[in-house]
Write an enzyme that holds these catalytic residues in place. Structure first.
Site: not given
Ligand code: UD1
Ligand code: UDP
Length: 367
Positions: A96, A118, A132, A205, A207, A238
């Site tokens: 994604d 996936e 995503e 991490h 967003r 990250h």
């Protein structure tokens, strides 16, 4: 000979696609070409080194603090040339990320079939995870073959109207990767720092967590090490500057919290196997932990991996400081509850997903 172009660009895609590349390369009836977009740089290279995969193309698109516009635009533009040069019979993308979305779009524009590894993960909330959830739905609507990780994922794709003969349940290739990385005899300086303490491994991490939610997570972790002197927190940070600056500012001076650079996947998997408990907003970590018997508190309000929650290995705790402290303390203090979570079954397959994908491609493409 039929040609498969495998494309990925970020750390998690690389970890999950390297087993596919390795398996495809053993097949003599298909040619396998690897193109990395370089959406990630150091984190991508580190995975390529661990799995000894050498890409044929590296589009090297990463910029510090890149936006979704940067990533999408650069990949669309640069991928067109690769696709026209190679004219593959199928392009394989993973999951994604914006790498996967922009690559699938480029292939779709050139009428090149797309295989989605996936496939079928959903929250049906376009803002969580962002972007995503949009990316994977969009890829799903362009893909010709869907390699679903679980029966549930396959059912979702069927319910969305995808053709039954385009959907295959393969398991998740991350379990294939884990089979090659986790070692019985393993040492790392972090284990000396840990001593007799219990290890809480943490990553964050996403967003949509950047800003206030992440600050609440960090406050909770600070409170936890004060309340439980027998734990130590290892947090590989990250490289996104929006994450690192706040992490160092809020957690940098705590004796029982160690902030480190991203670990290579071999170290991360082995330290995960030696941890007590995991706090994460990562997708991949939610899939890996159940097969290592490690309970996960998921720092998100929704997950596209309900199988792990239903199996009892994952618990959604969100990003509320109090909720994180309460749930974590419960697990630290209640051995029965801990055992229940750590004994849950791994729902993501037997570690042979890459071979299954290769066999399906052999049957569908190499004829
Ligand atoms: C991306 C994916 C996300 C995935 C995550 C895995 C998108 C939109 N997001 O998010 O789905 O969960 O990767 O980690 O596709 N950076 C470096 N070196 C690196 C990697 C990143 O310095 O090797 C820094 C750069 O400043 C970069 C920033 O991190 O601009 C963000 O990278 P980006 O790929 O845009 O977003 P992620 O949060 O990593
Ligand atoms: N990982 C790693 N080093 C780290 C942290 C994570 O190799 O320091 C691995 C982890 O084992 C998992 C993957 O990176 O396979 C998850 O990547 P990430 O959390 O960045 O992305 P997501 O899975 O959320 O898309």
């Amino acid at each position: 000979m039929k040609k498969i172009l495998v494309v990925f660009g970020t750390r998690p895609e690389a970890i999950k696609m390297c087993p596919v590349v390795k398996s495809l390369k053993k097949n003599n009836e298909m040619e396998t070409i690897v193109c990395v977009t370089g959406q990630h740089k150091e984190m991508l290279q580190s995975v390529l080194d661990v799995f000894a995969v050498k890409p044929n193309y590296n589009l090297s698109i990463m910029k510090k603090g890149q936006t979704l516009f940067d990533i999408t635009q650069l990949i669309l533009e640069k991928m067109q040339a690769v696709l026209q040069q190679e004219t593959p019979d199928m392009v394989l993308v993973h999951g994604d990320t914006t790498t996967a979305f922009a690559t699938a779009l480029a292939a779709f524009y050139l009428n090149i079939p797309v295989g989605h590894v996936e496939a079928g993960l959903r929250t049906y909330n376009p803002h969580a995870p962002y972007p995503e959830e949009f990316n994977r739905q969009a890829i799903g609507s362009m893909a010709d073959l869907h390699f679903a990780t679980t029966q549930q994922a396959a059912q979702r794709l069927l319910a969305e109207g995808k053709k039954e003969n385009s959907i295959f349940v393969t398991g998740n290739t991350v379990i294939d990767a884990l089979r090659t990385t986790v070692q019985q005899s393993y040492t790392h300086p972090v284990l000396e720092w840990l001593g007799d303490s219990r290890l809480l491994l943490m990553t964050a991490h996403r967003r949509e967590n950047i800003g206030a939610p992440m600050q609440a997570i960090f406050k909770a972790v600070k409170q936890l090490v004060k309340q439980h002197p027998d734990i130590k927190v290892l947090y590989p940070v990250h490289p996104n500057p929006a994450v690192g600056e706040v992490a160092r500012d809020m957690l940098g001076n705590e004796e029982h919290i160690k902030l480190v650079e991203p670990l290579d996947v071999l170290d991360f998997h082995n330290l995960m196997a030696r941890s007590h408990l995991i706090l994460t907003d990562s997708g991949g970590v939610q899939e890996e932990a159940p097969s290592l018997g490690k309970p996960v508190l998921v720092l998100r309000d929704v997950t596209e991996r309900p199988e792990g929650v239903e199996a009892g290995a994952l618990k959604l705790v969100g990003t509320n400081q109090k909720a994180i402290v309460t749930e974590c303390s419960n697990l630290l203090q209640n051995p029965a509850q801990y055992q229940k979570m750590s004994k849950a079954n791994n729902p993501y397959g037997d570690g042979h997903a890459a071979e299954k994908i290769t066999d399906i491609l052999q049957e569908r493409i190499a004829v």
